[in-house]
Scaffold this motif. Structure first.
Motif, PDB file in Angstrom:
ATOM      1  N   ASP A 200       2.562 -17.476  83.303  1.00 30.40           N
ATOM      2  CA  ASP A 200       1.161 -17.088  83.218  1.00 30.40           C
ATOM      3  C   ASP A 200       0.284 -17.984  84.084  1.00 30.40           C
ATOM      4  O   ASP A 200      -0.599 -17.506  84.807  1.00 30.40           O
ATOM      5  CB  ASP A 200       0.719 -17.146  81.751  1.00 30.40           C
ATOM      6  CG  ASP A 200      -0.632 -16.485  81.527  1.00 30.40           C
ATOM      7  OD1 ASP A 200      -0.797 -15.323  81.930  1.00 30.40           O
ATOM      8  OD2 ASP A 200      -1.524 -17.137  80.953  1.00 30.40           O
ATOM      9  N   ARG A 201       0.537 -19.300  84.038  1.00 28.14           N
ATOM     10  CA  ARG A 201      -0.276 -20.236  84.814  1.00 28.14           C
ATOM     11  C   ARG A 201       0.003 -20.098  86.315  1.00 28.14           C
ATOM     12  O   ARG A 201      -0.932 -20.108  87.132  1.00 28.14           O
ATOM     13  CB  ARG A 201       0.004 -21.673  84.360  1.00 28.14           C
ATOM     14  CG  ARG A 201      -0.415 -21.965  82.928  1.00 28.14           C
ATOM     15  CD  ARG A 201      -1.919 -21.854  82.745  1.00 28.14           C
ATOM     16  NE  ARG A 201      -2.613 -22.868  83.518  1.00 28.14           N
ATOM     17  CZ  ARG A 201      -2.893 -24.087  83.075  1.00 28.14           C
ATOM     18  NH1 ARG A 201      -2.562 -24.434  81.841  1.00 28.14           N
ATOM     19  NH2 ARG A 201      -3.526 -24.955  83.828  1.00 28.14           N
ATOM     20  N   LEU A 202       1.272 -19.977  86.698  1.00 27.59           N
ATOM     21  CA  LEU A 202       1.598 -19.839  88.124  1.00 27.59           C
ATOM     22  C   LEU A 202       1.041 -18.535  88.685  1.00 27.59           C
ATOM     23  O   LEU A 202       0.560 -18.488  89.821  1.00 27.59           O
ATOM     24  CB  LEU A 202       3.110 -19.898  88.324  1.00 27.59           C
ATOM     25  CG  LEU A 202       3.779 -21.263  88.121  1.00 27.59           C
ATOM     26  CD1 LEU A 202       5.276 -21.149  88.324  1.00 27.59           C
ATOM     27  CD2 LEU A 202       3.195 -22.311  89.070  1.00 27.59           C
ATOM     28  N   SER A 203       1.098 -17.468  87.891  1.00 28.55           N
ATOM     29  CA  SER A 203       0.547 -16.189  88.347  1.00 28.55           C
ATOM     30  C   SER A 203      -0.952 -16.280  88.537  1.00 28.55           C
ATOM     31  O   SER A 203      -1.501 -15.796  89.541  1.00 28.55           O
ATOM     32  CB  SER A 203       0.897 -15.087  87.344  1.00 28.55           C
ATOM     33  OG  SER A 203       2.300 -14.960  87.189  1.00 28.55           O
ATOM     34  N   ALA A 204      -1.636 -16.892  87.587  1.00 25.43           N
ATOM     35  CA  ALA A 204      -3.092 -17.003  87.684  1.00 25.43           C
ATOM     36  C   ALA A 204      -3.500 -17.845  88.883  1.00 25.43           C
ATOM     37  O   ALA A 204      -4.497 -17.536  89.563  1.00 25.43           O
ATOM     38  CB  ALA A 204      -3.652 -17.606  86.390  1.00 25.43           C
ATOM     39  N   LEU A 205      -2.740 -18.916  89.182  1.00 26.62           N
ATOM     40  CA  LEU A 205      -3.081 -19.756  90.330  1.00 26.62           C
ATOM     41  C   LEU A 205      -2.991 -18.988  91.640  1.00 26.62           C
ATOM     42  O   LEU A 205      -3.700 -19.301  92.603  1.00 26.62           O
ATOM     43  CB  LEU A 205      -2.154 -20.975  90.376  1.00 26.62           C
ATOM     44  CG  LEU A 205      -2.427 -22.083  89.345  1.00 26.62           C
ATOM     45  CD1 LEU A 205      -1.361 -23.162  89.437  1.00 26.62           C
ATOM     46  CD2 LEU A 205      -3.809 -22.690  89.555  1.00 26.62           C
TER      47      LEU A 205
END
Length: 427
Positions: A396-401
């Protein structure tokens, strides 16, 4: 109900408890004073009439307009009463009359004068006073409520500032501090206490993150050596038992290496030091790389990976290859681990509207927690017997970045994760 409303209601209740008894006391005093003044006025009029009364010859002045009078003489020896004068309908309506009686000695008896008048004027004055008091009290209550509400809002403004800052605090490299008011009051003490607590939390988080990073870096080299040696030994092994042993060890080393990579990603995401380099490239290559990384785990769990390209010519999209491959690998790994044994994981890559997407669907035989909880740190389903529960959080965090969207769904008997990447303007 907020503190502001509670303060307003408390002060308003105190105001009412204080105001209403005082106003009730004042109204009683005014009522008593008006009635006494009315009685004094009536008595003065009676004395004025009585002074002009004569028996021989009989003289009785007419009472003023609005007054009624009765005059009689009583013999003290015999008790004989003689009515000398009486206004029409005298004392016929006792409820609306103010009444007074005046006596004086006259000859062998007592002359009695009774004078009455309507008390409508007195009642009008009392109603006027009552309406004034009620109106003044209602206005005072409304003004007091408004003023208390405004003052309470001003007094609680430092608390609102603390709440605003606290809502924005995240476990990042540094915490925003709460503004400390200039006044030397409880608000300033509270702000300083919270800032001190945030400082301790920041130091604890920094220590934890540094530990993750240091441990990961220290373990990377030995794990790489172990992976290489086990791979060579497995290639040279001839005995089936030794091959099985080395294959199991190699799988565990790769699992441990993935855990170390997750630790590194967590520490970089927490400290906001992760560098993302995006450029236009082929998404199928990243997908195939992720699938290759998980072939041993799929074989171990007897899970078939079915990859389908819904379009022959998938356009290039902008993404960081390593980070996106990690996202896809984590999603596929979760699908393999969550899926029922000897089942099939369906991976589809296609284009929809202005996005290119990868959907990963697996069969499940155990209920999942709410999907929003799966995005949290160290959260995993009860159906998952191993793992740290960081995979979906990292995804989720890598996608949002990278500006990508990760959607989770749980249709009956299935779990589906869809990673969507926006197409460029020139695609």
């Amino acid at each position: 109900m907020g503190i502001r409303w509670k303060i307003t209601l408390i002060f308003l209740a105190v105001f009412l408890v204080t105001l209403l008894p005082v106003n009730f006391f004042l109204f009683n005093r005014v009522d008593k004073s008006l009635r006494q003044a009315d009685q004094v006025e009536l008595l003065a009029e009676a004395q004025k009439i009585a002074e002009q009364v004569r028996l021989e010859p009989f003289l009785m002045p007419l009472p003023p307009v609005g007054y009624q009078a009765s005059l009689y003489w009583q013999d003290e020896a015999t008790g004989f009463v003689e009515l000398l004068f009486e206004s029409p309908d005298f004392l016929r309506d006792q409820d609306t009359l103010a009444y007074t009686l005046l006596q004086r000695a006259e000859g062998a008896g007592v002359l009695t004068l009774e004078l009455a008048r309507s008390n409508a004027r007195l009642q009008d004055e009392l109603r006027t006073v009552t309406s004034y008091l009620v109106g003044a009290n209602a206005l005072a209550i409304v003004l007091a409520a408004v003023l208390i509400y405004v003052v309470a809002g001003i007094a609680l403004r430092p608390i609102k500032q603390i709440i605003t800052v606290a809502e924005k605090i995240e476990a990042t490299r540094s915490f925003d501090k709460v503004p400390v008011p200039h006044a030397r009051d409880e608000y300033a003490t509270l702000a300083r206490t919270i800032n001190a607590m945030l400082g301790r939390l920041e130091q604890t988080l920094r220590t934890q993150t540094n530990f993750f990073a240091s441990a990961a870096h220290e373990l990377k080299t030995p794990l790489a050596v172990m992976n290489a040696e086990l791979s060579v030994a497995l290639a040279e092994a001839r005995e089936p038992r030794l091959q099985e042993l080395l294959s199991n060890q190699l799988a565990e080393v790769e699992k441990l290496n993935q855990t170390i990579q997750d630790f590194l990603l967590v520490s970089q995401l927490k400290t906001e030091t992760l560098v993302v380099r995006t450029h236009s490239q082929s998404l199928p290559e990243a997908l195939y790389g992720a699938v290759r990384r998980l072939k041993y785990l799929a074989a171990e769990r007897q899970t078939k990976l079915k990859v389908t390209l819904l379009e022959e010519d998938v356009p290039h999209v902008s993404f960081d290859f390593d980070k996106t491959e990690t996202v896809l690998a984590n999603l596929i790994e979760n699908a393999i681990r969550y899926s029922t044994p000897a089942s099939e994981v369906v991976i589809e890559l296609g284009r929809q509207a202005s996005t290119v997407y990868v959907s990963i669907t697996n069969q499940i035989n155990a209920p999942l927690p709410p999907l929003h909880e799966l995005r949290q740190e160290f959260m995993k389903s009860k159906a998952l017997s191993s793992g740290l529960g960081m995979g979906l959080w990292i995804c989720d965090r890598l996608s949002a970045l990278q500006g990508h969207t990760l959607e989770l769904a749980d249709p009956p008997g299935q779990f589906k994760a869809t990673l969507s990447l926006p197409l460029g303007d020139n695609t």
